[in-house]
Each structure stands twice: as C-alpha cells, then as structure tokens.
Design a protein around this motif. Sequence first.
Motif, PDB file in Angstrom:
ATOM      1  N   GLN A   1      -4.645   5.211  14.782  1.00 46.84           N
ATOM      2  CA  GLN A   1      -4.469   5.562  13.375  1.00 46.84           C
ATOM      3  C   GLN A   1      -3.100   6.203  13.129  1.00 46.84           C
ATOM      4  OE1 GLN A   1      -7.753   7.715  11.630  1.00 46.84           O
ATOM      5  NE2 GLN A   1      -9.280   6.451  12.651  1.00 46.84           N
ATOM      6  N   ASN A   2      -2.844   7.344  13.758  1.00 42.56           N
ATOM      7  CA  ASN A   2      -1.554   8.009  13.548  1.00 42.56           C
ATOM      8  C   ASN A   2      -0.793   8.250  14.850  1.00 42.56           C
ATOM      9  OD1 ASN A   2      -3.288   9.956  14.497  1.00 42.56           O
ATOM     10  ND2 ASN A   2      -3.111  11.313  12.732  1.00 42.56           N
ATOM     11  N   CYS A   3      -1.217   7.612  15.916  1.00 42.08           N
ATOM     12  CA  CYS A   3      -0.477   7.615  17.174  1.00 42.08           C
ATOM     13  C   CYS A   3      -0.966   6.445  18.015  1.00 42.08           C
ATOM     14  CB  CYS A   3      -0.632   8.938  17.928  1.00 42.08           C
ATOM     15  SG  CYS A   3      -2.314   9.253  18.523  1.00 42.08           S
ATOM     16  N   TYR A   4      -0.253   6.161  19.093  1.00 41.15           N
ATOM     17  CA  TYR A   4      -0.627   5.042  19.958  1.00 41.15           C
ATOM     18  C   TYR A   4       0.018   5.263  21.311  1.00 41.15           C
ATOM     19  CZ  TYR A   4       4.109   3.325  19.038  1.00 41.15           C
ATOM     20  OH  TYR A   4       5.475   3.211  18.947  1.00 41.15           O
ATOM     21  N   ILE A   5      -0.423   4.514  22.322  1.00 40.83           N
ATOM     22  CA  ILE A   5       0.192   4.591  23.644  1.00 40.83           C
ATOM     23  C   ILE A   5       1.238   3.487  23.748  1.00 40.83           C
ATOM     24  CG2 ILE A   5      -0.177   4.415  26.129  1.00 40.83           C
ATOM     25  CD1 ILE A   5      -2.922   5.654  25.725  1.00 40.83           C
ATOM     26  N   GLN A   6       2.493   3.905  23.923  1.00 38.50           N
ATOM     27  CA  GLN A   6       3.596   2.947  23.989  1.00 38.50           C
ATOM     28  C   GLN A   6       3.830   2.443  25.411  1.00 38.50           C
ATOM     29  OE1 GLN A   6       6.120   1.666  21.428  1.00 38.50           O
ATOM     30  NE2 GLN A   6       5.969   0.334  23.214  1.00 38.50           N
ATOM     31  N   ASN A   7       3.701   3.344  26.398  1.00 42.60           N
ATOM     32  CA  ASN A   7       3.950   2.962  27.790  1.00 42.60           C
ATOM     33  C   ASN A   7       2.926   3.607  28.717  1.00 42.60           C
ATOM     34  OD1 ASN A   7       6.478   1.391  27.626  1.00 42.60           O
ATOM     35  ND2 ASN A   7       7.372   3.318  26.912  1.00 42.60           N
TER      36      ASN A   7
ATOM     37  N   PHE B   1       2.489   8.925  24.757  1.00 44.09           N
ATOM     38  CA  PHE B   1       1.733   8.980  23.508  1.00 44.09           C
ATOM     39  C   PHE B   1       2.749   9.053  22.370  1.00 44.09           C
ATOM     40  CE2 PHE B   1      -1.305  10.280  26.637  1.00 44.09           C
ATOM     41  CZ  PHE B   1      -2.538   9.897  26.157  1.00 44.09           C
ATOM     42  N   ALA B   2       2.863   7.977  21.602  1.00 48.53           N
ATOM     43  CA  ALA B   2       3.941   7.844  20.626  1.00 48.53           C
ATOM     44  C   ALA B   2       3.458   8.065  19.199  1.00 48.53           C
ATOM     45  CB  ALA B   2       4.575   6.455  20.741  1.00 48.53           C
ATOM     46  N   LEU B   3       4.370   8.554  18.368  1.00 48.96           N
ATOM     47  CA  LEU B   3       4.155   8.642  16.928  1.00 48.96           C
ATOM     48  C   LEU B   3       4.826   7.435  16.274  1.00 48.96           C
ATOM     49  CD1 LEU B   3       4.903  12.435  16.318  1.00 48.96           C
ATOM     50  CD2 LEU B   3       2.744  11.346  16.954  1.00 48.96           C
ATOM     51  N   PRO B   4       4.285   6.937  15.173  1.00 46.46           N
ATOM     52  CA  PRO B   4       4.828   5.708  14.585  1.00 46.46           C
ATOM     53  C   PRO B   4       6.187   5.866  13.918  1.00 46.46           C
ATOM     54  CG  PRO B   4       3.032   6.552  13.249  1.00 46.46           C
ATOM     55  CD  PRO B   4       3.047   7.364  14.500  1.00 46.46           C
ATOM     56  N   THR B   5       6.515   7.087  13.458  1.00 51.50           N
ATOM     57  CA  THR B   5       7.771   7.271  12.732  1.00 51.50           C
ATOM     58  C   THR B   5       8.378   8.631  13.050  1.00 51.50           C
ATOM     59  OG1 THR B   5       6.736   8.299  10.796  1.00 51.50           O
ATOM     60  CG2 THR B   5       6.907   5.881  10.805  1.00 51.50           C
ATOM     61  N   ILE B   6       9.663   8.745  12.760  1.00 52.78           N
ATOM     62  CA  ILE B   6      10.354  10.023  12.882  1.00 52.78           C
ATOM     63  C   ILE B   6       9.803  11.011  11.856  1.00 52.78           C
ATOM     64  CG2 ILE B   6      12.599  11.171  12.641  1.00 52.78           C
ATOM     65  CD1 ILE B   6      13.835   8.533  13.690  1.00 52.78           C
TER      66      ILE B   6
ATOM     67  N   GLY C   1       3.228  22.968  22.195  1.00 49.83           N
ATOM     68  CA  GLY C   1       4.433  22.728  21.417  1.00 49.83           C
ATOM     69  C   GLY C   1       4.200  21.581  20.463  1.00 49.83           C
ATOM     70  N   LEU C   2       5.284  20.873  20.107  1.00 48.73           N
ATOM     71  CA  LEU C   2       5.209  19.759  19.175  1.00 48.73           C
ATOM     72  C   LEU C   2       5.833  18.505  19.790  1.00 48.73           C
ATOM     73  CD1 LEU C   2       6.375  21.534  15.882  1.00 48.73           C
ATOM     74  CD2 LEU C   2       4.025  20.969  16.514  1.00 48.73           C
ATOM     75  N   VAL C   3       5.297  17.355  19.417  1.00 51.45           N
ATOM     76  CA  VAL C   3       5.881  16.084  19.854  1.00 51.45           C
ATOM     77  C   VAL C   3       7.293  15.980  19.302  1.00 51.45           C
ATOM     78  CG1 VAL C   3       5.709  13.573  19.748  1.00 51.45           C
ATOM     79  CG2 VAL C   3       3.627  14.968  19.931  1.00 51.45           C
ATOM     80  N   GLY C   4       8.235  15.565  20.144  1.00 50.11           N
ATOM     81  CA  GLY C   4       9.619  15.429  19.715  1.00 50.11           C
ATOM     82  C   GLY C   4      10.268  14.176  20.262  1.00 50.11           C
ATOM     83  N   GLN C   5      11.598  14.220  20.305  1.00 51.69           N
ATOM     84  CA  GLN C   5      12.372  13.085  20.787  1.00 51.69           C
ATOM     85  C   GLN C   5      13.596  13.595  21.549  1.00 51.69           C
ATOM     86  OE1 GLN C   5      13.162  10.137  17.791  1.00 51.69           O
ATOM     87  NE2 GLN C   5      14.274   8.801  19.175  1.00 51.69           N
ATOM     88  N   SER C   6      13.385  14.621  22.357  1.00 53.38           N
ATOM     89  CA  SER C   6      14.477  15.202  23.126  1.00 53.38           C
ATOM     90  C   SER C   6      14.610  14.500  24.478  1.00 53.38           C
ATOM     91  CB  SER C   6      14.237  16.700  23.332  1.00 53.38           C
ATOM     92  OG  SER C   6      13.008  16.927  24.015  1.00 53.38           O
ATOM     93  N   GLY C   7      15.781  14.649  25.094  1.00 46.77           N
ATOM     94  CA  GLY C   7      16.001  14.032  26.385  1.00 46.77           C
ATOM     95  C   GLY C   7      16.194  12.531  26.264  1.00 46.77           C
TER      96      GLY C   7
ATOM     97  N   PHE D   1      12.226   7.031  21.008  1.00 49.01           N
ATOM     98  CA  PHE D   1      11.296   7.133  19.892  1.00 49.01           C
ATOM     99  C   PHE D   1      10.535   8.443  20.061  1.00 49.01           C
ATOM    100  CE2 PHE D   1       9.623   4.623  23.360  1.00 49.01           C
ATOM    101  CZ  PHE D   1       8.405   5.231  23.642  1.00 49.01           C
ATOM    102  N   PRO D   2       9.951   8.993  18.998  1.00 48.11           N
ATOM    103  CA  PRO D   2       9.223  10.259  19.128  1.00 48.11           C
ATOM    104  C   PRO D   2       7.929  10.074  19.915  1.00 48.11           C
ATOM    105  CG  PRO D   2       9.059   9.422  16.883  1.00 48.11           C
ATOM    106  CD  PRO D   2      10.024   8.530  17.592  1.00 48.11           C
ATOM    107  N   HIS D   3       7.786  10.821  20.994  1.00 46.18           N
ATOM    108  CA  HIS D   3       6.577  10.693  21.813  1.00 46.18           C
ATOM    109  C   HIS D   3       6.465  11.844  22.800  1.00 46.18           C
ATOM    110  CE1 HIS D   3       9.571   9.030  24.625  1.00 46.18           C
ATOM    111  NE2 HIS D   3       8.680   9.155  25.602  1.00 46.18           N
ATOM    112  N   LEU D   4       5.274  11.968  23.355  1.00 49.80           N
ATOM    113  CA  LEU D   4       5.037  12.854  24.492  1.00 49.80           C
ATOM    114  C   LEU D   4       4.879  11.989  25.729  1.00 49.80           C
ATOM    115  CD1 LEU D   4       4.263  15.638  25.812  1.00 49.80           C
ATOM    116  CD2 LEU D   4       1.889  14.866  25.529  1.00 49.80           C
ATOM    117  N   HIS D   5       5.695  12.259  26.718  1.00 52.40           N
ATOM    118  CA  HIS D   5       5.515  11.653  28.040  1.00 52.40           C
ATOM    119  C   HIS D   5       4.762  12.672  28.877  1.00 52.40           C
ATOM    120  CE1 HIS D   5       6.815   9.577  31.859  1.00 52.40           C
ATOM    121  NE2 HIS D   5       6.623  10.808  32.313  1.00 52.40           N
ATOM    122  N   ILE D   6       3.562  12.304  29.329  1.00 53.86           N
ATOM    123  CA  ILE D   6       2.811  13.187  30.215  1.00 53.86           C
ATOM    124  C   ILE D   6       2.737  12.540  31.593  1.00 53.86           C
ATOM    125  CG2 ILE D   6       0.592  12.255  29.366  1.00 53.86           C
ATOM    126  CD1 ILE D   6      -0.645  15.004  30.125  1.00 53.86           C
TER     127      ILE D   6
END
Length: 320
Positions: free
Chosen positions: A33-39, A67-72, A151-157, A161-166
């Motif tokens: 719905q508001n997130c998805y798994i990109q990799n 875990f990715a967000l669809p938009t910035i 914290g919050l999902v971001g796009q650092s490093g 695209f905006p996501h959390l890599h766990i």
Amino acid sequence: MLRAALISLLVPALPCMAGTISLQQPVDCTLGQNCYIQNYVDRDPSPGARDAGCGHLTYDGHKGTDFALPTIGAMQAGVDVLAAAPGTVKAIRDGEPDRAFVNGASVAGKECGNGILVEMGDGWETQYCHLRKGSVAVKPGDHVTAGETLGLVGQSGKAEFPHLHIGLRHDGKVIDPFDPDMTQTCAHDITRDELWSKPLAYVPSGLLQVGLADTPPSYAAIKSGIIPATTLPGDGPALVAWVYGFGMQAQDVVSLKINGPDGFHFAHDSQIAKPKALFFEFAGKKTPPGGWPAGEYRAQIALIRDGKVVNSGESHIKIN
C-alpha cells in the motif's frame, strides 16, 4: 565508526538456522500500500544475482532487505524505522545528507549512510541503513525492544531511492531472513522457514502509481510524488496514461489503455528490453480538433509477463 553494510562476504549456507530468532517488520508501513520490498539478499554466488523467490529483485552482492517508500514525498512526510528485534545498540551514525549518492557526492566509507547497529546476543546482529538525516533516536548502549522507533526512513549514503536497508548477520555471516537455511528452491515456498514473525509475501514486481494527465509527467516529478489528476480540461494538449512501478523483467509488456465517451479507445503496448528496478512508462493521444468530449475517462494499465497479467491498476478522470 559504524560497522556498515560494507562487509564483502558471500552469502553462505548455514544449517539449522531457521526459527532461532524472530523479526518484526522494521518499517511502520503496510506492504503493498505505502511501501514495498525493492531488493532482497543476493543468493547467487556468481557475478549474477537472484533473490530467494528465484526472481531478480536484488543485485550482485546485495546483503540485506530493502523496504522502500514509493516517493521522496513519503520520506519527507516521515515514516518510522522500527527495531526488528530486541538488543543493545552498539554503534550509530547520523548527520549524513539524504540523496548524497544521487547528487554525485562521495559516500566512500559511509555507504550505509545514517545507520544503527544492534547486537541481539548469541552472535546475532541487525544493521539499519539509509536513515533520514537527524532522525536517529538511539545512542550506543541503549537497549531497544522489538517495535521501538529507531529513526525515520531516509535516503542517506549509497541510496538511489528512499528506503531502509536492514541487514541480518550471525557470527559475521550474512543471513537471508526469507530463507536462513538457504534450502528453498523457488518462490512457491519462500515463507516456509522465514524469520519474520508475520510472514511477508514475496512480490516480484508491482505498480506503485498510475494516472491520467494532459501532458506526460516528468520522471523526477513522479519519484518526488505527485497527486494524479481527477479532472482535466477538454482542450489540453493530449490525454496520456502513465505508470510507475518496480521489478520489471526483460520481455515484460506494459499495456496502457484509455477508454472514454463516444466509444473512444486508445491502446499501446511496450515490450521491455532489459530488467528495471524502477520503471516509468507513458503513452497517449493528441487532443482532437474541438477538444475531448466531456465525461469520464478511464486508464487501464497492466504489467504482462509470459502472456499473463501479473499486476494491474486503474485511474479515472473527468473532462468538463
């Protein structure tokens, strides 16, 4: 310095690993719905890449789950990163700018961006990467509980695209939470032994947003986050259907159709030559002399693989 997603180890086979720990979803969102798994974790020890579902939602050497967000825009609104399991914070990094990699700035040695390393005992540790600048809410030595906000999902490093890599490791070895024993053969049994407390469905591709417009939107605008139009003028330059999605494979077909008043019908199919982690396609028709007839127009968009529809979506607008 944070021990980042920098460890260059191939994913090994580990016996009897399933069931030793349990992980909660590490992002406060609803998958599909508001997130998805990109990799997913790369399961192919060769220069190629393969995920646990025998698909291609990964890349060579990828050592975690994204875990990715669809938009910035969704990132800027703020989406919480949650502790997947209890443990003690060993190291953190904060202060790295979001979108640094995309803008061409060097991230050497800081590929994880703003991140957190949590030790869970018995050789287990989780690493959270690419958090939003200034959002890290814990410090070394803190004990965190499962579900606690980190914290919050971001796009650092190194993040495109905006996501959390766990990343999950045991005794320093990369573990795929979807198949910790490395015994599965394909997508049909991907949830059999996974470490997620609530099984997460394997979704090899999906449509993130569809819409109708009177001019093709820019890809940059789509990725930033736009609200699809609900009404359009009858004298605009064109009528265009567009789609934004993930997980496109070579030879996939994107079908875009528009139906409207007075029997209007437009259809366009595009066959894709190579895989795309994220894709944006559009097609349409120039406005006829005198403009478009007033009424409702509907876009029907489908992603077709091996002759079968694997994802579809619709969008409606009114022309006054």
